[in-house]
Design a protein around this motif. Structure first.
Motif, PDB file in Angstrom:
ATOM      1  N   THR A  59       0.610  -1.291   0.177  1.00 50.10           N
ATOM      2  CA  THR A  59      -0.055  -0.149   0.027  1.00 50.10           C
ATOM      3  C   THR A  59       0.857   1.157   0.066  1.00 50.10           C
ATOM      4  O   THR A  59       0.230   2.315  -0.334  1.00 50.10           O
ATOM      5  CB  THR A  59      -1.010   0.131   1.247  1.00 50.10           C
ATOM      6  OG1 THR A  59      -0.094   0.200   2.391  1.00 50.10           O
ATOM      7  CG2 THR A  59      -1.893  -1.113   1.202  1.00 50.10           C
TER       8      THR A  59
ATOM      9  N   THR B 284       2.522   2.544  -2.179  1.00 49.60           N
ATOM     10  CA  THR B 284       2.689   3.284  -3.371  1.00 49.60           C
ATOM     11  C   THR B 284       1.320   3.874  -3.312  1.00 49.60           C
ATOM     12  O   THR B 284       1.232   5.101  -4.556  1.00 49.60           O
ATOM     13  CB  THR B 284       2.303   2.268  -4.637  1.00 49.60           C
ATOM     14  OG1 THR B 284       1.462   1.493  -4.448  1.00 49.60           O
ATOM     15  CG2 THR B 284       3.995   1.484  -4.621  1.00 49.60           C
TER      16      THR B 284
ATOM     17  N   LEU C 121      -8.220  -6.164  -1.043  1.00 52.70           N
ATOM     18  CA  LEU C 121      -7.828  -5.105  -1.704  1.00 52.70           C
ATOM     19  C   LEU C 121      -7.875  -3.752  -0.945  1.00 52.70           C
ATOM     20  O   LEU C 121      -8.626  -3.789   0.038  1.00 52.70           O
ATOM     21  CB  LEU C 121      -8.675  -4.992  -3.049  1.00 52.70           C
ATOM     22  CG  LEU C 121      -8.321  -6.284  -3.928  1.00 52.70           C
ATOM     23  CD1 LEU C 121      -9.294  -5.893  -5.170  1.00 52.70           C
ATOM     24  CD2 LEU C 121      -6.932  -6.094  -4.671  1.00 52.70           C
TER      25      LEU C 121
ATOM     26  N   TYR D 259      -9.322  -0.067  -1.351  1.00 45.56           N
ATOM     27  CA  TYR D 259     -10.499   0.672  -1.966  1.00 45.56           C
ATOM     28  C   TYR D 259     -10.501   2.002  -1.440  1.00 45.56           C
ATOM     29  O   TYR D 259     -10.284   2.368  -0.554  1.00 45.56           O
ATOM     30  CB  TYR D 259     -11.799   0.090  -1.545  1.00 45.56           C
ATOM     31  CG  TYR D 259     -12.116  -1.559  -2.042  1.00 45.56           C
ATOM     32  CD1 TYR D 259     -12.774  -1.718  -3.040  1.00 45.56           C
ATOM     33  CD2 TYR D 259     -11.498  -2.555  -1.467  1.00 45.56           C
ATOM     34  CE1 TYR D 259     -12.672  -3.156  -3.496  1.00 45.56           C
ATOM     35  CE2 TYR D 259     -11.709  -3.779  -1.712  1.00 45.56           C
ATOM     36  CZ  TYR D 259     -12.232  -4.096  -2.801  1.00 45.56           C
ATOM     37  OH  TYR D 259     -12.583  -5.412  -3.206  1.00 45.56           O
TER      38      TYR D 259
ATOM     39  N   PRO E  68     -11.678   0.047  -6.073  1.00 52.44           N
ATOM     40  CA  PRO E  68     -10.312  -0.703  -6.198  1.00 52.44           C
ATOM     41  C   PRO E  68      -9.268   0.065  -6.577  1.00 52.44           C
ATOM     42  O   PRO E  68      -9.349   1.058  -7.555  1.00 52.44           O
ATOM     43  CB  PRO E  68     -10.468  -1.980  -6.891  1.00 52.44           C
ATOM     44  CG  PRO E  68     -12.020  -2.208  -7.288  1.00 52.44           C
ATOM     45  CD  PRO E  68     -12.686  -0.798  -7.109  1.00 52.44           C
ATOM     46  N   VAL E  69      -8.166   0.281  -5.798  1.00 53.50           N
ATOM     47  CA  VAL E  69      -7.018   0.945  -6.207  1.00 53.50           C
ATOM     48  C   VAL E  69      -5.779   0.001  -6.434  1.00 53.50           C
ATOM     49  O   VAL E  69      -5.474  -0.920  -5.827  1.00 53.50           O
ATOM     50  CB  VAL E  69      -6.499   1.804  -5.002  1.00 53.50           C
ATOM     51  CG1 VAL E  69      -5.392   2.485  -5.354  1.00 53.50           C
ATOM     52  CG2 VAL E  69      -7.742   2.776  -4.695  1.00 53.50           C
ATOM     53  N   PRO E  70      -5.261   0.171  -7.686  1.00 56.67           N
ATOM     54  CA  PRO E  70      -4.016  -0.693  -8.088  1.00 56.67           C
ATOM     55  C   PRO E  70      -2.928  -0.567  -6.839  1.00 56.67           C
ATOM     56  O   PRO E  70      -2.624   0.643  -6.534  1.00 56.67           O
ATOM     57  CB  PRO E  70      -3.407  -0.325  -9.202  1.00 56.67           C
ATOM     58  CG  PRO E  70      -4.726   0.387  -9.896  1.00 56.67           C
ATOM     59  CD  PRO E  70      -5.510   1.037  -8.750  1.00 56.67           C
ATOM     60  N   LEU E  71      -2.297  -1.822  -6.608  1.00 53.25           N
ATOM     61  CA  LEU E  71      -1.322  -1.566  -5.471  1.00 53.25           C
ATOM     62  C   LEU E  71      -0.024  -1.873  -6.165  1.00 53.25           C
ATOM     63  O   LEU E  71       0.121  -2.416  -7.241  1.00 53.25           O
ATOM     64  CB  LEU E  71      -1.511  -2.695  -4.391  1.00 53.25           C
ATOM     65  CG  LEU E  71      -2.853  -2.303  -3.406  1.00 53.25           C
ATOM     66  CD1 LEU E  71      -2.711  -3.373  -2.394  1.00 53.25           C
ATOM     67  CD2 LEU E  71      -2.551  -1.151  -2.955  1.00 53.25           C
TER      68      LEU E  71
END
Length: 629
Positions: A504, A506, A601, A603, A617-620
């Protein structure tokens, strides 16, 4: 380690300049460091204070070496006087601990839930915890965290290992007092100290690898009593040496304020009764001397009150209430011990009474404390040491009375301060009571070391030593039979949690508010994740969404999707660290994909101005390894 050199610089210089007993200095210096850092932090200059104290210690070390070299050229015996058994063994123990703890990582509940978390945030912010930070128990006294800050900020150690080393310094510093006026020829006393003290720390404390506050309360409470009794004559102004230690007790934990008053009560009784004076040594001015002693003890009382007052003033200024407040109500207190008391109250009292009686009868708790006190009393009576006899009896009886007061105070907390789930299970009972048990045993041992052993003889000593060794061996074996925590499982859980937390990084900036979901957890994994994500802010409770799993389930929030949506409007992200079918079936409509992905994930909370939020959703980032243990 540079911090050791800095501390030793203070010890050497103060010992050489004031000719004060070196055995008092480690604890007094440590307490003074905490007090100075406390006032510097109140004024927003914590980092400056830590660096200034550290650099001054290094300068004192260099100056002391020069003075020692000059003194050695004229009087080698005096130059070597600083290297007493207590100081040498203190430094050797610190060095051993430093080498053993270099790769240590946290593994206990409270290390993640508060003490480690508070130290981590203090090192990041260079200040006390604030309401908008990650620390939950902001009202807890900061003494331990301030010393952690001093140690880690002036070393190259990793934060967790550094706080362990800092805690070890705090723990060992007061224990040096047992070597007071012991030289290298007193091998019997040195041997006994090395046998008894580690036993008490391991069986009645948290061991030498811990940042819990409880055993620090034990050793400092015992040290101020033993240190006071070791002082000669009427003590006069030398009693003021103990004022930093009296101030430190309430800075370690709220309970320390009560212990400081216990110690002050013993000092007042000792001064009022002139207990140290034999009938032959009661001069005409003894009454005036006792009055002076009482006045000096009064200064100690002010030092304990002053920290309590200033800390409460700070909490009031930032609008923080006490976590476990104790609202005293005489009517409700008396009613709790009548037949009209609620059934739950009766059950807690009955369970507390049964456990307390069982604990007092358990030989692994305070048996050796009784042995040391009674042995001292009998020996002093046999040898006609009137002063030692009076003091030992007085302290023994007062500590026994204080033990009952301490136990009742803990019962009162369970009844009127703790939550029902904590009260029903008498949560952490052994840990809390061991604070007093350990102090009782160490104080008794301190008196036992005052015995003039020359009349005991080598055979008598060996008989006592081997008898005590056998007793301690049996008690330690009994201690080892108790179920202990599975640290291997904690290490495995932490590796997995840290892996997710690092992913997380990033996205999270350190200033975000993140709501954690851990559906399979009873609390420890949640605390670990809170620690790993700090200084990002996470919630205090409700990490399981849905119905309660058991009675008094404080882990869950049984909210409707609309209710939870209103809660999430105050948060930036939701981290689903662990999900289950109930989460997706009940709250799936809040997720942008209706929970179809069903993955762990991060979010983003969006649509905060709508009736229901949307969790997107947030790309990790990629995986980062964790070299934990």
């Amino acid at each position: 380690m540079p911090v050791f050199i800095s501390l030793f610089g203070y010890i050497m210089l103060l010992h050489m300049v004031f000719q004060e007993s070196g055995e008092y200095l480690p604890s007094v210096i440590s307490a003074c460091i905490v007090s100075i850092l406390y006032f510097m932090a109140l004024n927003g200059h914590l980092l400056l204070g830590a660096k200034g104290i550290f650099l001054a210690g290094l300068a004192f070390f260099a100056l002391s070496l020069c003075l020692t070299a000059f003194t050695a050229s004229r009087d080698k015996a005096r130059a070597l006087n600083t290297l007493s058994p207590g100081i040498v063994l203190f430094l050797l123990a610190l060095l051993t601990g430093y080498l053993a703890l270099q790769d240590a990582r946290y593994r206990n509940w409270d290390e993640f839930s508060h003490w480690g978390l508070a130290s981590k945030e203090m090192l990041i912010t260079d200040s006390f915890a604030m309401p908008d930070g990650a620390v939950q128990f902001i009202d807890y006294p900061p003494g331990i965290n301030l010393f952690h800050y001093f140690t880690v900020s002036n070393s190259h150690m990793e934060t967790e290992a550094g706080t362990y080393v800092g805690q070890l310094i705090l723990l060992l510093a007061p224990l040096v007092i047992f070597f007071y006026r012991i030289n290298w020829r007193d091998w019997r006393k040195i041997l006994l100290i090395l046998l008894v003290v580690p036993f008490v720390i391991i069986t009645l404390g948290n061991g030498f690898r811990s940042i819990y506050s409880d055993q620090l309360l034990s050793v400092y409470f015992a040290m101020v009593i033993v240190g006071y009794m070791y002082m000669d004559g009427r003590q006069d102004m030398r009693i003021l040496m103990l004022s930093p230690l009296i101030s430190l007790l309430p800075m370690l934990k709220k309970t320390g304020y009560l212990l400081s008053w216990f110690a002050i009560a013993i000092f007042l009784a000792d001064q009022a009764l002139g207990a140290w004076l034999t009938d032959e040594k009661r001069p005409e001015g003894a009454a005036a001397g006792r009055f002076k002693g009482l006045a000096i003890v009064g200064i100690l009382a002010v030092s304990a009150w002053f920290f309590e007052h200033t800390w409460e003033a700070r909490l009031s200024a930032i609008h923080i209430k006490e976590t476990f407040s104790i609202p005293f109500d005489l009517k409700n207190t008396l009613a709790a011990f009548t037949d009209k008391a609620p059934e739950f109250t009766k059950q807690v009292i009955a369970k507390f009474e049964a456990k307390t009686i069982s604990a007092l009868l358990d030989p692994s708790n305070i048996l050796i404390g009784h042995i040391f006190f009674i042995s001292t009393i009998l020996w002093a009576r046999y040898k006609g040491q009137t002063g030692l006899l009076r003091r030992a009896v007085m302290v023994y009886l007062m500590l026994t009375a204080f033990l009952l007061v301490f136990a009742f105070g803990l019962l009162y907390m369970y009844l009127f301060s703790f939550t029902p789930d904590l009260a029903a299970n008498l949560s952490s009972y052994d840990r809390y009571m061991n604070i007093f048990y350990a102090a009782f045993c160490l104080t008794g041992f301190g008196f036992f070391l005052l015995i003039d052993w020359r009349g005991l003889g080598r055979k008598g000593f060996l008989a006592f030593f081997f008898g005590l060794s056998a007793l301690l061996g049996c008690l330690y074996w009994s201690f080892l039979q108790r179920p202990g925590p599975d640290y291997s499982q904690v290490a495995q859980d932490r590796r997995e949690i840290k892996k997710m937390a690092r992913m997380t990084e990033t996205v999270l900036t350190g200033k975000n508010r993140v709501y954690l979901i851990m559906q399979d957890d009873g609390g420890l994994k949640f605390r670990i994740m809170k620690y790993e994500l700090a200084p990002n802010v996470t919630q205090t409770w409700c990490w399981r969404m849905g119905g309660p799993r058991y009675r008094w389930d404080v882990c869950n929030c049984d909210e409707s999707p609309a209710e939870w949506s209103n809660v999430l409007k105050k948060w930036d992200y939701v981290l689903v660290a662990n999900a289950d079918a109930e989460l997706w079936s009940r709250y799936g409509k809040l997720f942008s994909d209706n929970g179809m992905a069903r993955k762990d994930l991060l979010y983003k909370v969006t649509n905060k101005h709508q009736a229901l939020v949307k969790l997107v959703p947030v790309p990790l980032g990629g995986d980062k390894s964790y070299a934990g243990n």
